[in-house]
Structures are given as structure tokens and as C-alpha cells.
Write an enzyme that holds these catalytic residues in place. Structure first.
Site, mmCIF file in Angstrom:
data_model
loop_
_atom_site.group_PDB
_atom_site.id
_atom_site.type_symbol
_atom_site.label_atom_id
_atom_site.label_comp_id
_atom_site.label_asym_id
_atom_site.label_seq_id
_atom_site.Cartn_x
_atom_site.Cartn_y
_atom_site.Cartn_z
ATOM 1 N N THR A 140 0.811 -1.219 0.000
ATOM 2 C CA THR A 140 0.000 0.000 0.000
ATOM 3 C C THR A 140 0.843 1.268 0.000
ATOM 4 O O THR A 140 1.813 1.374 0.732
ATOM 5 C CB THR A 140 -0.897 0.001 1.252
ATOM 6 O OG1 THR A 140 -1.659 -1.194 1.226
ATOM 7 C CG2 THR A 140 -1.809 1.192 1.278
ATOM 8 N N GLY A 179 2.316 -2.940 8.173
ATOM 9 C CA GLY A 179 2.504 -3.251 9.586
ATOM 10 C C GLY A 179 3.952 -3.567 9.903
ATOM 11 O O GLY A 179 4.640 -4.195 9.107
ATOM 12 N N GLU A 422 -6.789 -5.381 2.784
ATOM 13 C CA GLU A 422 -6.823 -6.587 1.947
ATOM 14 C C GLU A 422 -7.965 -6.545 0.922
ATOM 15 O O GLU A 422 -8.634 -7.540 0.692
ATOM 16 C CB GLU A 422 -6.948 -7.847 2.818
ATOM 17 C CG GLU A 422 -5.819 -8.061 3.806
ATOM 18 C CD GLU A 422 -4.463 -8.197 3.134
ATOM 19 O OE1 GLU A 422 -4.401 -8.627 1.968
ATOM 20 O OE2 GLU A 422 -3.458 -7.841 3.786
#
Lengths: 663, 625
Positions: A140, A179, A422
Site C-alpha cells: 500500500t 505493519g 486486503e
């Protein structure tokens, strides 16, 4: 033990152990699950920390890091390798912390395993397993999410040095959100546009070291950091990454499928979609995971509703348990049914994935589209239903639900990102719609199609077979009819627009709302079908089966009543049949009432996992709330420093009166 | 707004999300004490003016002295005797007394009669003795109770001469005015971290034989004489006024929250681009996707609808309380029903709407940089506080059933209930034009039918041998449906009337009309079953409405940003990287990230403490691969 809860458990008409066994696939697995949970609960190290809500963000991150490293070692010591079993242990050990290294084990290592060449695996995997490399997966970007082809990060091959040069050419191209990227990882797999011989070759994965392995300081050309506090996930250092002329050797592109040769020649993969596997796998797991979130919220809200009393039923009499109010049942019991429905569906999707994945490995891609659509649709459908459901559970706990003592706000903030990560849910639904529209001509022609979609070709003029008995078969048919009709409506709308002179693309764009309706109805049908099938196949005694059947019927009927317009717009149900359904709904709420607590007990979550003053197994809600309050960090000092700093001066400023201690 | 946003005092603090809870409280306290002083200096006395100033100075920061001004002082003013007012108000105005209002207990919320705290009169010493006899009786949740206030108004069961006289209000000093230490018999503290409201020290309070003089009971209406004789209030309902006012305020608060969320998500949707429309072409603004419009524009319309409803509610409150003060209690049941219903309806719709706006911003909505999570956690308690929403809806239903009874007996109905007498066999007048009056009629038809259905359900249960209480309890789901449908009809009609009556140029008028139609048409399509199960609409009319809905989305599209600009919120109030007026979204997100407290150090201490020791592999010597 709270007497109300004790009585609830005595009044249940079935044995919850049978349902637990059904949920976790047999007594042997239930035993293993409990063993691992207890190992975590009894571990002195894991018990140590103060409640997460009392910690600053930095403390939360640090606690999570410490616990997960500890648990990783423990699990390795115990020889636990199955991901589900590891999750059981971690869920009980650190229930409310997101693992800052989750993507290291969940995405970084598996991607190397799946997309790396043999040499790459040999080079990186041992180091990754020993944590010398701590990695994440950076896809992303700040300006680009679900639409992967839009990513802007570039990897330009330089044949003179046989290196790729990575760049973030704009602000929007910066990696944002991955993350563990901010502070924890020292390397990451970067998704970037490959450019060789001056031509764009589409997106590929590159292995990039971002921090020094010894000092943990940034490598040259790398700017990275944490993206700041969020709604939840605060123990995770979601990060940003800006690359400026970062050079990596040619061997750092993941080359199992596509390749760049030394001279810069690009070799495309044999099949473009082969890399989609991981994505589909993750989506299938989100379904089960959302169900877990909703089921925990149901445990808390339903136990609390049995303990909480409000408003005397007759003047001067005792106040009623709030679970006895029909309005409370109407909110909670359909959610309980939803939690079961989604759990069974998620498990089904996981199994289906395993089955198709082995076909794909064997080179058979026939079912890939079907699998992709099912997982995309169920991911969106389940996350929407479950996260909204968690909030409803929270509101059903009244004011106390708002306190972190209830544990529910944390569940909500933990699960709601499932709607956007997702694959954003609306985009997912439109992918389902695209799949359905693609096979629609085959459906109309009556060509050979998969059993999942066969019903979509049924005769739309048929009316419902519903009788007062409200048979499961008639309920399922109703869902199938609605899905088929909404699909046919959407198709008709597109055709009309095309006939009125619009291009195919314009017609599609002007019909996405109708298409989304059709896609949702398709997913809803899938869930009803799976739920009823698993209930009817379940090897449980009759009393248990009756309870599960009631729950399954409630799920279906509630789904109809809540979306009634779509079921009756074309006269499929007569007004008479609608009143059957409404009556049955009220009957089912009353029927499930005595088993509600047993049905949540069956999920078998230890108190430590729930981490809730309201959802305790023993129902000692109020002493727990009192304890929570007393331990608030605000109460460490009887009088806060800010009193002396701000209140006192404001009082003297505004009041000329002589000091006094008492009025 | 400008006075506040330009004041350097308010600019010196770091963003709230970067603060610990202790810092949030402390900074907020500082700000609100300053605001308090400034309002006096600026001579701001109108609540709305004060609100605008405060909103810009400390947006979405729940004040640690908020209940002092909005509940403590007004309650003394309304329910205190002349002597009590003289004694307490000057002290409260000067902040010598800082107070709050303690009603909710750990085990008791909306059902006030269930409160357990006791105040027992002792005629020998002429004192009340206050006690929290059980753990559930502990006061729990009152705002500012934990650490800030030194006084509070305690709602307790009055016992005198051995009899329970119901709940009354008592002034209790809880902390020393000099040292701020809790007084004898008082255990008080903060209740711990919550979903939001971190700046507020919502507290608990446990009273053990706390003695207060007889004069500390608020005695404007009911009294306890020196000998312990209890004197009843002339009218039992008279004390409900401030509750109604708070509920009226919640409607506007909810509308504001949704409006702000719409500003953020609609502006962002115009800036954000995703997915090329044709292969290789430019990516589209996400606001151009019909699915995005379908989620956002009806919420935009809802925020306007609720804002108008809130304004109506406040005016109606003022009008009715004037009548009540004048001794005319006729409109009280209506005021109560409308305020309870609109409070529940608006807080439900708006908080769910704020979350939808957040989800419409994709992943970035989840970051506190978007400002949206903060708005949500700030508005959502409106669903449970000041009367839990389901209970509120059932109170509306009770009112509706009374009205239905009147209708059956041929008695006159208040104006806003007259729709109940329409002929339920009549079909919709809806045509291609989708006229506003046909839309209103549809809502009224649905509400009237649902009221009738709920009444019929109860009657059936009574006939089958159930008691009236059982019949009621067996029909509460249907009663709630009826109450929600009633509120929905009320809000729709109000929106239509406001738009029709507004005197604006024709362009504005026509834009607002589209928005109003969208609100009404969307509500029908989303709740279609309720409108068609008795075939009120035929299937052709349904198709007309569905088609109109899509047309309205396209019609509103060019004006969407202007509609949110019209709310006129400065960036300082929105506090959102995504909702900025200038649309410089990405640079703002980058700046937010760079200033994250986690980035103060390039390598965190926890790296040396936990990660390093865990890496005891054989590769330790490399720093680069």
C-alpha cells in the site's frame, strides 16, 4: 458465581460441549486448544503486564514486542507449528495486542517461500527464521490501495551494475500503512513497478534492506518511520517508507515466476494470476477471524445481559434481566446466529481454498475465478456484518459498553479495519459482481456451471413455498430467488443503458449500486446455504441439533425481515407469508432465549481472552468494574498535579473570598 | 471561530492523539479554564455563542468542567430555593465550588426509580445521612466526578420518618476546598480509560455515612421539614425540564458530528483517485463512483435533515417550557415524546453515518490523522447516555399507543399526530415526478400502518389470554419499528417544510430540494419492505423510486463539495488531514506521520531490550546483507 448466570446454565436444553466440539473440529482439537490456552494463561511472564488500556502507546508497543518474542520462543520450544494452534496460544497469551512482527511470519516468510527462487529461499529463510532478518510486506502507498496496478514506486534495472534502483518519485508513492514497517523491521518486500529497457513491466516484489542489521539505523536512501496513532492497532508500528535511489542487486527481485536477466531482458510469468494465491488465502482467513471477533462480542454482551437488570416488570417487583426484553433479544440473538454462520462459512472457505490451491499448484486454473470471487465476496460480507455486529453488541451493554473495561471497543477497533484492508469491501463486491456478470450468459443458456451458481438460472416467476412451519428449504430458496432476481435486474439495467447509447463501461459505472445489491445477495445466499448444510450434517445429539437449527432459521429469517423489500418487491412472498415469517421470528427469539448463555459458553473463550469486566464467566461484573476503576492510572494520586497547576490559580483569580475548607 | 483559532494560546499544544491520557486531561482543563475566563472577558453569554467559541478552541474535547456549567449551575438555578441559589451560585460562578451531577449508578441507568443511593433524614441533628449501601449503588460515570470537582448534586432515594419518598437531589461536598482531598466518608476516583472522552475524568463515588445539613436538599419543589415531614411537589413531572433540554441538544450535536464527518469524507473523495476508468487512462476521483455517492450523499442529506430537526427541537422546547412555567402542562407529553424520539433517532443515524463516512475514506479513515475516529467516539455515547435509545423508542411507542387509543375513541389528536387518521387502504400518489408531498405521505402511511400493526399485535396477545404487560413485552420489537417509522416521518416532513418555506434564490432552493428528495427516496429504498408489504406502492412505483435515486445522486454530484463547504467549518475544528479546505491531503498525512511520537528516536529502546537479544543467530556480524 452470579446466581443468574448459574441458573441460565442449568436451564439450557443442550450440552454446549457438543457445540464446542463441532466448532473446533472434534474433541481432540478442543483438548489441544484448551491445553495451549491454559499454558498461556498460567505463564507467569505473560501475566505480568498491566491492562493495555492503562498503557501509553509506546508501552503498548513495547509490551506487545516483548510478549510476542517470548511466545514465539515458547511455541518453538513446545514444537507447536500449526498456525491455528499458535494462534490459540497467542490469543490467550496477549489477547489485545497486535503483534508488531505479525507480518514477518504471516507475509514476509510465506511470500519468500512462495515467490522466491530456490537460491533466494536458501539465502533468506534461515536468517528470517532466526530473526536476524525481520521483514514486512510493503504494498500500500499513501495514494494507492486496492488498485494495485496504480502503485507508483519504481524499480529501474541498471544493467551496467546489474542492480535495481528503487525510488518513491512522489509524495503519494510513499509506502504507507504496512505493519511493523515503522520501527521493527530491518528489511521488507517492496511492491514496485518494474522498468527494464525503458519499458514498464508491471508490479513485482523486491527484497530491500531498510535498516542496518547491527545498529538498526536507516540504510542510505531510506526514510522510514511510524505513521502515528490510529483508532486501534496501536501496538503496531504501521509505517511509511520513502526510497531515494536505493540500489539492490538483481538477485533481490523475487524471481520464481517472472525474471529479469543480467542484460535486462524481461521474462514474464507463465500465468499472470499465479501470484494471487496469498491474497485469496488471507481473505478466506479474514472471514473466520471476523466471526471470532463477533463471537467474542456476543459472549460479553449476552452474559452481561443475563446479569444486568433494569426496570421492574410489575410495579414494586424485581427488575428484569435485560436479556428478557424482546428488543434486546432482537438485537443480540441474530448476531449470535451471525457469529455461528460466519464461523462455519469461514471454515468452509478455508477448506475450499486448500482444495483449489492444490489444484492450482498442479496447474489447473479452472476454479481460480470461482475461488477468487467467493473469497472476495465473503471477506467483504463477513467484515461488514461482523464489525457492525460488534458495535451493536457494545451498544447493547449500555453505558458500560463504552468503557474499555467492557473489552468491546478494543474488539471493534481491532476488527473494523477488515472492511478496508486486503481489498476495500465495495471493490470486493464489485469483483463478485463482475464474476457473476461474466458467467451470466452461461447461466441464462443453462450451460454447465458450478453448483455454487447454478440456482441463479432458476425461473424467476416462481413464488415462495413458505408455509407456517417455515422450513429451512423454503428459506434457502427465498435467498436464491432474491439473488437471482437482483442479478437479472442489474443485468437488465446495464442492457437498457447500453441500448440507450451508453458504452459498456458507462453502463457498468451507472449500475454499480444495483450490482452491489446483487453481489451481496449472492454472498448472503452462500452463507445461508453453508450454515444450513453444516447444521444438517453435524454429528450431534438431537437436542443440540434442534438448537442449532433454530439458530440457523433465525439467521435466515432475520436476513429476510431486515431486507424485506428485496424479497417482496416482485411479489415472491405474499403478505400472508410475510406474517408467517414475522411470527416465526418472535417465536424463535423466545425459543433461543433459554439457550443463549449456553450458546455463547460453547465458543469456549477463557476470561483472559475476552479481557472484559462485563463478559466474565462467573458474572461478577460489578466488583470487576470497581477494581478496574480503582486501578485507573488517574487514581495513583489522590490529587492530580494539574489541580495545583491550573484549578487552584483559576479559583484565586476569580474569587476574592477568604480560604475555607468546608462550606 | 476566528477569535479562537487565531488565539496563540490554543495553538501551543500538540495534537490530541499524540498526548497521553494524563496530558489530554491536563491540556483540556487548561483550555477550558482559559475559555471560561475569555468568555467572561468577551462578555459571551448566549450558549450558542459560547459553543461556537469553544468548538473552535477545543474541538471534540470533552471539558473536565463541562458539567459544572451545563448541569450543576442550571440545576441549582431550576431546583434550588432562593436561599440555596444565593448561597451557592456566586461560589459556583467563581469556581470556588466546582460541581457535577451524579445520577447514574454502576447498576442503574435509564430506570431512575431503581437508584439505590440513600439519603436518610435524621431529625435529631437535622441532617441527611448519605450512603451507597451496595456495590451496584456506587455512582459511576458522572462526568468530571473523578478528579476535578469538589461538589456534586447526588440523586438519592429519600427516607424520612421510616418511609421511602422517592428520588431527590442533594448537594454534597466531596473534596476539601483547600487541599482538594476527599472528605471523610467519601471514596472517589476516575473510572479508567474509555473508548473516547479521554479528557473527561468520568468518576465513581461511594458514600459511607456522609452527613449533610437539611438545607442541602434541593427544595424548590419538594421539601423535608425540620421534624422530618415530607412535602410533595405540586407536580411530579416538573423536574424533567433539564433532561428534555439535554436531549434536544443531543439532536444538534449528532447533526454537527455527521456534518463534520461529511465535510471530511466528501472533500477527501474529491481529492482521492482510484482505478483508471479506461485502461491506461487517468484514475477517477472516488466521488465519481456511484457506490461512493450512494453511501455519502444520503448521509449529507441526513446531516441537513438532523440539523433542521435539532433546531426545531430547541425552539419547541423553549415554547413548551414557557407554557409549563406558566402552569400549562398540556404539551408536556408531546414535548417528552418528540425529544425522546428525536434524540434516539438522530444519535443512531448520525453515529452510524459517521462510521460510514470513516469507512468511505478507506484505510486512511482509520488513522487519527483523518479526525473521523475522534468524531465517532465523541458522538456515539449519545446512543446510550441521557436515556438509552431503545428505552427512548419504547417511550415514544407508549405515547403513540395512547394516541392510537384516542383515535379509536374519536378524540382530537395533536397536529403532528393527525396523520394517524389517514385511510390505510389508500395507495400512493407517486408518479415519475416524485413529488415531495407524495414522499411525505408515504412516510406517514408507513408510520400509521406500523402503529396499527403494533396495536393489533398487542390486542391479539391480550385476546389469547396474556396480561397487558405481557402483551406489551411480547410486542416491543413491533412497537420499536412503529416508533422509528414515526420519527422518520417527522424528520422527513420537517425537512420538506423547511426547504419549501426557505426564502432563497432559485438555484439554492433547487439544490436543497434535490437533497431533501434524496433523503426521502433513499429512506424508502433502504426500508422498502416497510413501505410495500401492504402494497402501498406498486412495483412500477418502486422502479420509479429506484431510478430517481440514481438520478438524484448524479444531480447532487456537482454540488457535493459546495454543500459541505456550506457548513463552514474551519480546518481547526475539523482537525483532519483528509478534510482540509485546500485539499493538500497527502502532504498533511506525511507531516502527521513524521511528527508521530514513535519517531522521536530513530531506534527505540525496545530494540535493544527485546529485539537484539532475540537475534542470537550466527549472522550477528553482518550489518548489510
Amino acid at each position: 458465581m452470579n446466581p443468574d448466570l448459574a441458573q441460565e446454565r442449568r436451564r439450557a436444553t443442550f450440552d454446549p460441549e457438543q457445540v464446542t466440539s463441532l466448532l473446533y473440529r472434534g474433541p481432540e482439537n478442543v483438548r489441544k486448544r484448551r491445553y495451549l490456552q491454559n499454558a498461556a494463561i498460567q505463564d507467569q511472564v505473560l501475566r505480568g503486564s498491566k491492562p493495555w488500556a492503562f498503557q501509553s502507546r509506546i508501552e503498548q508497543y513495547e509490551t506487545a514486542l516483548q510478549m510476542y518474542i517470548y511466545m514465539m520462543n515458547k511455541l518453538d520450544e513446545m514444537g507447536v507449528t500449526d498456525p491455528l494452534e499458535r494462534m490459540y496460544y497467542q490469543e490467550a497469551g496477549a489477547p489485545h495486542y497486535y503483534n508488531p512482527m505479525a507480518l514477518h511470519t504471516g507475509m514476509f516468510i510465506p511470500s519468500i517461500e512462495k515467490q522466491g527462487t530456490k537460491e533466494q529461499k536458501e539465502r533468506w529463510l534461515p536468517m528470517a527464521r532466526s530473526l536476524q532478518l525481520i521483514g514486512t510486506y510493503a504494498q500500500t502507498e499513501m495514494g494507492h490501495g486496492t488498485f494495485i496496478r496504480g502503485l507508483e514506486t519504481t524499480a529501474t534495472y541498471d544493467p551496467s551494475s546489474q542492480e535495481f534502483v528503487l525510488n518513491s518519485p512522489t509524495v503519494t508513492s510513499m509506502k504507507f500503512w504496512p505493519g511493523g514497517l515503522g520501527k521493527t523491521s530491518n528489511c521488507c518486500l517492496v511492491m514496485a513497478q518494474l522498468i527494464t529497457h525503458g519499458k514498464k513491466r508491471g508490479i513485482h516484489l523486491f527484497f530491500v534492506q531498510i535498516r542496518d542489521l547491527k545498529t538498526h539505523r536507516h540504510m542510505p536512501g531510506v526514510e522510514s518511520g511510524d505513521i502515528g496513532p490510529k483508532f486501534g492497532f496501536n501496538s503496531n508500528d504501521n509505517g511509511y517508507l520513502k526510497l531515494s535511489n536505493v540500489r539492490i542487486p538483481r538477485e533481490n527481485m523475487l524471481m520464481r515466476y517472472s525474471k529479469v536477466l543480467e542484460d535486462g531482458t524481461y521474462v514474464p510469468p507463465t500465468n499472470q494470476r499465479i501470484g494471487y494465491g496469498t491474497m485469496v488465502f488471507v481473505r478466506a482467513h479474514i472471514v473466520t477471524n471476523s466471526a471470532r471477533g463477533l463471537s467474542k462480542a456476543c459472549v460479553i454482551a449476552i452474559r452481561y445481559s443475563a446479569v444486568r437488570r433494569q426496570t421492574e416488570v410489575s410495579p414494586g417487583g424485581p427488575e428484569a434481566q435485560i436479556i428478557d426484553y424482546q428488543t434486546q433479544q432482537y438485537k443480540l440473538f441474530p448476531l449470535l446466529a451471525t457469529a455461528y454462520a460466519m464461523y462455519f462459512t469461514g471454515r468452509y472457505a478455508e477448506d475450499y481454498y486448500e482444495q483449489i490451491a492444490s489444484e492450482i499448484e498442479a496447474g489447473n486454473l479452472e476454479s481460480l475465478n470461482q475461488l477468487h470471487a467467493v473469497c472476495a465476496g465473503l471477506k467483504a460480507f463477513s467484515t461488514w456484518a461482523c464489525t457492525a455486529g460488534i458495535e451493536t453488541c457494545r451498544l447493547c451493554c449500555g453505558g458500560h459498553g463504552y468503557s474499555h473495561a467492557s473489552g468491546i471497543p478494543k474488539l471493534y477497533t481491532y476488527y473494523t479495519p477488515g472492511c478496508t484492508y486486503e481489498g476495500e469491501n465495495n471493490v470486493m463486491m464489485l469483483q463478485v459482481a463482475r464474476f457473476l456478470m461474466k458467467i451470466y450468459p452461461d447461466i441464462k443458456r443453462g450451460g454447465p456451471i458450478h453448483e455454487f451458481v447454478q440456482y441463479l438460472g432458476a425461473d424467476l416467476t416462481q413464488k415462495s413455498c413458505m408455509t407456517e412451519e417455515v422450513a429451512l428449504g423454503c428459506l434457502l430458496k427465498a435467498f436464491q430467488h432474491r439473488a437471482a432476481r437482483l442479478l437479472s435486474d442489474a443485468a437488465a439495467r446495464i442492457e437498457n443503458l447500453v441500448r440507450s447509447g451508453k458504452s459498456r463501461q458507462e453502463a457498468w459505472d451507472a449500475s454499480t449500486v444495483a450490482l452491489t445489491w446483487a453481489a451481496k445477495a449472492y454472498c448472503h445466499t452462500f452463507v445461508v446455504r453453508t450454515f444450513s448444510q453444516i447444521v444438517s450434517d453435524a454429528a450431534v445429539d438431537k437436542s443440540t441439533k434442534d438448537v442449532l437449527t433454530a439458530l440457523c432459521k433465525l439467521y435466515a429469517i432475520d436476513g429476510i425481515i431486515e431486507n424485506l423489500g428485496e424479497f417482496i418487491e416482485d411479489g415472491f412472498f405474499s403478505p400472508h407469508q410475510v406474517s408467517f415469517l414475522k411470527n416465526k421470528l418472535a417465536d424463535l427469539l423466545a425459543e433461543i432465549r433459554p439457550n443463549a448463555v449456553a450458546l455463547v459458553d460453547a465458543f469456549d473463550y477463557p476470561d483472559k481472552t475476552l479481557d472484559s469486566c462485563l463478559g466474565r464467566y462467573d458474572g461478577q461484573v460489578y466488583p470487576a468494574l470497581y477494581e478496574y476503576a480503582k486501578n485507573s492510572p488517574f487514581n495513583e494520586q489522590e490529587v492530580l498535579d494539574s489541580y495545583h497547576k491550573f484549578i487552584k490559580p483559576a479559583q484565586t483569580e476569580q474569587s476574592q473570598r477568604a480560604p475555607m475548607a468546608r462550606l | 471561530y476566528n477569535l479562537a483559532t487565531k488565539d496563540p494560546f490554543f495553538r501551543k499544544f500538540k495534537p490530541w492523539a499524540f498526548q497521553t491520557r494524563e496530558e489530554q486531561y491536563e491540556i483540556c482543563l487548561q483550555k477550558h479554564l482559559y475559555i471560561n475566563k475569555k468568555c467572561k472577558e468577551l462578555n459571551l453569554t448566549e450558549p450558542v455563542d459560547k459553543f461556537f467559541y469553544t468548538e473552535a478552541a477545543a474541538p471534540h474535547e470533552n471539558s473536565p468542567i463541562g458539567l459544572h456549567t451545563v448541569m450543576f449551575i442550571p440545576t441549582i438555578e431550576k431546583q434550588g430555593t432562593e436561599e440555596q441559589k444565593k448561597r451557592w451560585l456566586p461560589l459556583a460562578e467563581s469556581l470556588k465550588m466546582i460541581g457535577t451531577y451524579a445520577q447514574t449508578e454502576m447498576g442503574h441507568g435509564t430506570f431512575i426509580r431503581g437508584l439505590e443511593t440513600t439519603a436518610t433524614y435524621d431529625p435529631r441533628t437535622r441532617e441527611f445521612i448519605l450512603n451507597s449501601p451496595t456495590i451496584t449503588s456506587m455512582k459511576y460515570w458522572p462526568g468530571n466526578l473523578g478528579k476535578t470537582t469538589n461538589h456534586c448534586l447526588v440523586m438519592a432515594q429519600l427516607y424520612t420518618q421510616g418511609k421511602n419518598c422517592g428520588i431527590h437531589m442533594f448537594m454534597v461536598q466531596i473534596r476539601d476546598l483547600e487541599t482538594h482531598m476527599p472528605l471523610a466518608g467519601i471514596e472517589v476516583g476516575d473510572i479508567g480509560p474509555k473508548f473516547g472522552y479521554g479528557t473527561n475524568d468520568n468518576g465513581f463515588l461511594r458514600l459511607s455515612n456522609v452527613r449533610i445539613p437539611r438545607e442541602n436538599m434541593l427544595m424548590r419543589y419538594s421539601k423535608v421539614l425540620e421534624d422530618g415531614t415530607y412535602v410533595k411537589p405540586p407536580n411530579a413531572k416538573i423536574a424533567y425540564g433539564s433532561m428534555v433540554l439535554v436531549r434536544a441538544a443531543i439532536v444538534t450535536d449528532a447533526a454537527r458530528a455527521l456534518a463534520q464527518a461529511c465535510v471530511i469524507s466528501i472533500r477527501y473523495s474529491a481529492v482521492r483517485r482510484q482505478t483508471e476508468v479506461s485502461p491506461g487512462g487517468e484514475e477517477a476521483q472516488i466521488i465519481d463512483y456511484q457506490t461512493q455517492q450512494y453511501r455519502l450523499f444520503p448521509l449529507l442529506a441526513t446531516s441537513y435533515a438532523m440539523y433542521f430537526a435539532g433546531r426545531f427541537m430547541y425552539d419547541f422546547y423553549l415554547k413548551t417550557t414557557a407554557e409549563i412555567e406558566g402552569g400549562n402542562l398540556d404539551s408536556m407529553p408531546q414535548l417528552h415524546a418528540i425529544s425522546a424520539g428525536l434524540k434516539a433517532f438522530s444519535s443512531w443515524m448520525c453515529s452510524a453515518g459517521v462510521e460510514t463516512c470513516r469507512l468511505c475514506c478507506g484505510g486512511h479513515g482509520y488513522s487519527h490523522a483523518s479526525g473521523l475516529p475522534k468524531i465517532y467516539i465523541d458522538v456515539v455515547p449519545g446512543c446510550t447516555y441521557e436515556g438509552e435509545n431503545n428505552v427512548m423508542m419504547l417511550q415514544v411507542a407508549r405515547f403513540l399507543m395512547k394516541m392510537y387509543g384516542k383515535l379509536q375513541n374519536g378524540e382530537a389528536l395533536p397536529t403532528f399526530m393527525q396523520y394517524m387518521s389517514t385511510d390505510l387502504n389508500k395507495k400512493s400518489c407517486m408518479t415519475e415526478e416524485v413529488a415531495l408531498n407524495c414522499l411525505v405521505m408515504a412516510y406517514e402511511h408507513r408510520a400509521a400502518r406500523m402503529i396499527r400493526d403494533a396495536a393489533a399485535s398487542m390486542e391479539k396477545l391480550v385476546q389469547s389470554g396474556k396480561s397487558p404487560v405481557e402483551a406489551w413485552n411480547g410486542s416491543t420489537v413491533m412497537l420499536t419499528w412503529a416508533a422509528i417509522a414515526h420519527c422518520h416521518a417527522f424528520v422527513t416532513k420537517l425537512f420538506v417544510e423547511t426547504v419549501v418555506k426557505s426564502r432563497m434564490d432559485s438555484k439554492v432552493q433547487s439544490a436543497l430540494t434535490s437533497l431533501c428528495k434524496l433523503y426521502a427516496v433513499h429512506g424508502i429504498v433502504e426500508n422498502l419492505g416497510g413501505f410495500i408489504q401492504d402494497q402501498f406502492f406498486d412495483s412500477k412505483q418502486v422502479k420509479i423510486l429506484q431510478k430517481k435515486l440514481m438520478q438524484l445522486l448524479a444531480e447532487i454530484r456537482p454540488n457535493a463539495v459546495a454543500f459541505v463547504d456550506a457548513f463552514d467549518y474551519p480546518d481547526e475544528v475539523l482537525q483532519s488531514c483528509l478534510g482540509r479546505y485546500d485539499g493538500q491531503v497527502y502532504q498533511a498525512l506525511y507531516d502527521y506521520a513524521k511528527s508521530s511520537p514513535m519517531n522521536e528516536k530513530e531506534v527505540l529502546d525496545s530494540y535493544y531490550k527485546y529485539i537484539k537479544p532475540a537475534q542470537n543467530g550466527k549472522y550477528q556480524q553482518y550489518s548489510k546483507l
